[in-house]
Design a protein around this motif. Structure first.
Motif, PDB file in Angstrom:
ATOM      1  N   VAL A  27       7.549  12.129  -2.407  1.00  0.00           N
ATOM      2  CA  VAL A  27       6.920  11.252  -1.418  1.00  0.00           C
ATOM      3  C   VAL A  27       7.975  10.639  -0.512  1.00  0.00           C
ATOM      4  O   VAL A  27       8.956  10.062  -0.976  1.00  0.00           O
ATOM      5  CB  VAL A  27       6.103  10.127  -2.106  1.00  0.00           C
ATOM      6  CG1 VAL A  27       5.424   9.247  -1.062  1.00  0.00           C
ATOM      7  CG2 VAL A  27       5.070  10.729  -3.050  1.00  0.00           C
ATOM      8  N   LEU A  28       7.747  10.780   0.797  1.00  0.00           N
ATOM      9  CA  LEU A  28       8.554  10.116   1.808  1.00  0.00           C
ATOM     10  C   LEU A  28       7.706   8.989   2.396  1.00  0.00           C
ATOM     11  O   LEU A  28       6.492   9.138   2.523  1.00  0.00           O
ATOM     12  CB  LEU A  28       8.945  11.091   2.923  1.00  0.00           C
ATOM     13  CG  LEU A  28       9.604  12.397   2.500  1.00  0.00           C
ATOM     14  CD1 LEU A  28       9.784  13.309   3.706  1.00  0.00           C
ATOM     15  CD2 LEU A  28      10.941  12.122   1.832  1.00  0.00           C
ATOM     16  N   GLY A  29       8.329   7.876   2.764  1.00  0.00           N
ATOM     17  CA  GLY A  29       7.589   6.754   3.310  1.00  0.00           C
ATOM     18  C   GLY A  29       8.082   6.361   4.690  1.00  0.00           C
ATOM     19  O   GLY A  29       9.260   6.538   5.011  1.00  0.00           O
ATOM     20  N   ALA A  30       7.173   5.836   5.510  1.00  0.00           N
ATOM     21  CA  ALA A  30       7.512   5.329   6.839  1.00  0.00           C
ATOM     22  C   ALA A  30       6.574   4.172   7.142  1.00  0.00           C
ATOM     23  O   ALA A  30       5.402   4.204   6.762  1.00  0.00           O
ATOM     24  CB  ALA A  30       7.382   6.418   7.887  1.00  0.00           C
TER      25      ALA A  30
ATOM     26  N   LEU B 239       0.829  -1.208   0.000  1.00  0.00           N
ATOM     27  CA  LEU B 239       0.000   0.000   0.000  1.00  0.00           C
ATOM     28  C   LEU B 239       0.866   1.262   0.000  1.00  0.00           C
ATOM     29  O   LEU B 239       0.531   2.256  -0.649  1.00  0.00           O
ATOM     30  CB  LEU B 239      -0.927   0.007   1.223  1.00  0.00           C
ATOM     31  CG  LEU B 239      -2.052  -1.028   1.217  1.00  0.00           C
ATOM     32  CD1 LEU B 239      -2.847  -0.955   2.509  1.00  0.00           C
ATOM     33  CD2 LEU B 239      -2.968  -0.830   0.015  1.00  0.00           C
ATOM     34  N   ARG B 240       1.984   1.194   0.706  1.00  0.00           N
ATOM     35  CA  ARG B 240       2.904   2.331   0.729  1.00  0.00           C
ATOM     36  C   ARG B 240       3.450   2.598  -0.674  1.00  0.00           C
ATOM     37  O   ARG B 240       3.564   3.741  -1.110  1.00  0.00           O
ATOM     38  CB  ARG B 240       4.035   2.053   1.729  1.00  0.00           C
ATOM     39  CG  ARG B 240       4.685   3.279   2.282  1.00  0.00           C
ATOM     40  CD  ARG B 240       5.565   3.016   3.489  1.00  0.00           C
ATOM     41  NE  ARG B 240       6.553   1.987   3.290  1.00  0.00           N
ATOM     42  CZ  ARG B 240       6.585   0.839   3.954  1.00  0.00           C
ATOM     43  NH1 ARG B 240       5.667   0.558   4.860  1.00  0.00           N
ATOM     44  NH2 ARG B 240       7.533  -0.043   3.713  1.00  0.00           N
ATOM     45  N   GLU B 241       3.775   1.523  -1.391  1.00  0.00           N
ATOM     46  CA  GLU B 241       4.324   1.660  -2.745  1.00  0.00           C
ATOM     47  C   GLU B 241       3.264   2.177  -3.724  1.00  0.00           C
ATOM     48  O   GLU B 241       3.545   3.014  -4.583  1.00  0.00           O
ATOM     49  CB  GLU B 241       4.884   0.311  -3.213  1.00  0.00           C
ATOM     50  CG  GLU B 241       5.798   0.398  -4.416  1.00  0.00           C
ATOM     51  CD  GLU B 241       7.005   1.313  -4.217  1.00  0.00           C
ATOM     52  OE1 GLU B 241       7.483   1.859  -5.236  1.00  0.00           O
ATOM     53  OE2 GLU B 241       7.466   1.509  -3.077  1.00  0.00           O
ATOM     54  N   VAL B 242       2.030   1.692  -3.585  1.00  0.00           N
ATOM     55  CA  VAL B 242       0.935   2.182  -4.438  1.00  0.00           C
ATOM     56  C   VAL B 242       0.728   3.679  -4.197  1.00  0.00           C
ATOM     57  O   VAL B 242       0.578   4.464  -5.144  1.00  0.00           O
ATOM     58  CB  VAL B 242      -0.369   1.392  -4.167  1.00  0.00           C
ATOM     59  CG1 VAL B 242      -1.578   2.099  -4.783  1.00  0.00           C
ATOM     60  CG2 VAL B 242      -0.265  -0.025  -4.702  1.00  0.00           C
ATOM     61  N   ALA B 243       0.720   4.075  -2.917  1.00  0.00           N
ATOM     62  CA  ALA B 243       0.552   5.498  -2.591  1.00  0.00           C
ATOM     63  C   ALA B 243       1.686   6.319  -3.185  1.00  0.00           C
ATOM     64  O   ALA B 243       1.458   7.406  -3.746  1.00  0.00           O
ATOM     65  CB  ALA B 243       0.501   5.679  -1.073  1.00  0.00           C
ATOM     66  N   ARG B 244       2.907   5.799  -3.101  1.00  0.00           N
ATOM     67  CA  ARG B 244       4.057   6.518  -3.655  1.00  0.00           C
ATOM     68  C   ARG B 244       3.878   6.755  -5.160  1.00  0.00           C
ATOM     69  O   ARG B 244       4.029   7.868  -5.653  1.00  0.00           O
ATOM     70  CB  ARG B 244       5.347   5.729  -3.405  1.00  0.00           C
ATOM     71  CG  ARG B 244       6.580   6.381  -4.046  1.00  0.00           C
ATOM     72  CD  ARG B 244       7.823   5.534  -3.869  1.00  0.00           C
ATOM     73  NE  ARG B 244       8.169   5.314  -2.494  1.00  0.00           N
ATOM     74  CZ  ARG B 244       8.813   6.197  -1.736  1.00  0.00           C
ATOM     75  NH1 ARG B 244       9.168   7.371  -2.242  1.00  0.00           N
ATOM     76  NH2 ARG B 244       9.094   5.932  -0.482  1.00  0.00           N
ATOM     77  N   HIS B 245       3.509   5.687  -5.899  1.00  0.00           N
ATOM     78  CA  HIS B 245       3.338   5.815  -7.347  1.00  0.00           C
ATOM     79  C   HIS B 245       2.210   6.791  -7.698  1.00  0.00           C
ATOM     80  O   HIS B 245       2.352   7.619  -8.608  1.00  0.00           O
ATOM     81  CB  HIS B 245       3.084   4.452  -7.996  1.00  0.00           C
ATOM     82  CG  HIS B 245       4.301   3.587  -8.052  1.00  0.00           C
ATOM     83  ND1 HIS B 245       5.472   3.962  -8.682  1.00  0.00           N
ATOM     84  CD2 HIS B 245       4.542   2.353  -7.540  1.00  0.00           C
ATOM     85  CE1 HIS B 245       6.378   3.009  -8.566  1.00  0.00           C
ATOM     86  NE2 HIS B 245       5.837   2.021  -7.875  1.00  0.00           N
ATOM     87  N   MET B 246       1.092   6.681  -6.984  1.00  0.00           N
ATOM     88  CA  MET B 246      -0.043   7.575  -7.257  1.00  0.00           C
ATOM     89  C   MET B 246       0.337   9.031  -7.039  1.00  0.00           C
ATOM     90  O   MET B 246       0.054   9.901  -7.867  1.00  0.00           O
ATOM     91  CB  MET B 246      -1.229   7.229  -6.328  1.00  0.00           C
ATOM     92  CG  MET B 246      -2.062   6.049  -6.779  1.00  0.00           C
ATOM     93  SD  MET B 246      -3.422   5.637  -5.627  1.00  0.00           S
ATOM     94  CE  MET B 246      -3.836   7.149  -4.840  1.00  0.00           C
ATOM     95  N   LEU B 247       0.985   9.302  -5.907  1.00  0.00           N
ATOM     96  CA  LEU B 247       1.313  10.682  -5.560  1.00  0.00           C
ATOM     97  C   LEU B 247       2.440  11.239  -6.440  1.00  0.00           C
ATOM     98  O   LEU B 247       2.404  12.397  -6.846  1.00  0.00           O
ATOM     99  CB  LEU B 247       1.682  10.777  -4.078  1.00  0.00           C
ATOM    100  CG  LEU B 247       0.522  10.471  -3.119  1.00  0.00           C
ATOM    101  CD1 LEU B 247       1.038  10.252  -1.704  1.00  0.00           C
ATOM    102  CD2 LEU B 247      -0.524  11.577  -3.160  1.00  0.00           C
TER     103      LEU B 247
END
Length: 198
Positions: free
Chosen positions: A34-37, A19-27
């Motif tokens: 995009v930063l992830g945690a 889900l983090r990766e999907v959010a990254r690609h979308m944004l």
């Protein structure tokens, strides 16, 4: 929205890597940095390195959950808009116990609605009012030793407090010596009395 020279930055706090990766690609497809945690602790570490323009967070995460993370965010960075995406609640209004500016139920919203909400927040940034800070913003959780683990809202490090009484407590941070206020709203279970619920 964003310019090529200075894209807006969004922090996504989500424990599910997919889900983090999907959010990254979308944004990123919309031009955002995009930063992830993967949990609240990593989210706080990301905030110490570089402040985002918007935070998107889940609620149910290991180590430090979203409720705890947002408690610290609201105290330390009240002007950063927060969007919660979680399966913990339904509906589109922000649940009362969630310290966020917008809420989307996981799997039940359209990406364009999320993008529109982000745009709304980014348009407010220069004039965004500082939302109220909680009076008692420190985070606590009971561990197996009947201690309470408090997160300092100033240095963001955690330390144990042994057997604090019910009610408002003040302790000094073990690391930065700040005074931390937190409230115990239920009785802690003692080893001899397991009939009470905390």
């Amino acid at each position: 929205m964003s310019s090529a020279s200075f894209p807006y930055r969004i922090l996504v706090v989500e424990d599910d890597p997919a889900l983090r990766e999907v959010a990254r690609h979308m944004l990123e497809s919309k031009g955002y940095e995009v930063l992830g945690a993967e949990d609240g602790f990593q989210g706080l570490a990301a905030l110490k390195r570089s402040l985002p323009d918007v935070i998107i967070s889940d609620l149910r995460m290991p180590n430090m959950n979203g409720f705890e993370f947002l408690s610290v965010v609201r105290r330390r960075f009240p002007s950063i808009p927060v969007i919660v995406i979680s399966g913990e609640f339904t509906g589109l209004t922000v649940p009362e116990s969630v310290l966020a500016d917008a809420f989307f139920p996981k799997g039940q919203y359209k990406p364009q609605d999320l993008f529109a909400k982000i745009e709304d927040f980014l348009c407010e940034l220069p004039t965004r009012p500082k939302v109220g800070k909680p009076q008692k913003a420190a985070v606590w959780v009971k561990n197996s030793n009947e201690a309470v683990v408090v997160t300092c809202t100033d240095c963001l490090r955690t330390f144990p407090v042994t057997s604090p009484p019910k009610g408002v407590n003040e302790v000094e941070c073990d690391f930065c010596s700040c005074t931390i206020r937190f409230e115990i709203v239920g009785a802690l279970l003692s080893p001899l009395d397991t009939s009470r619920i905390s």
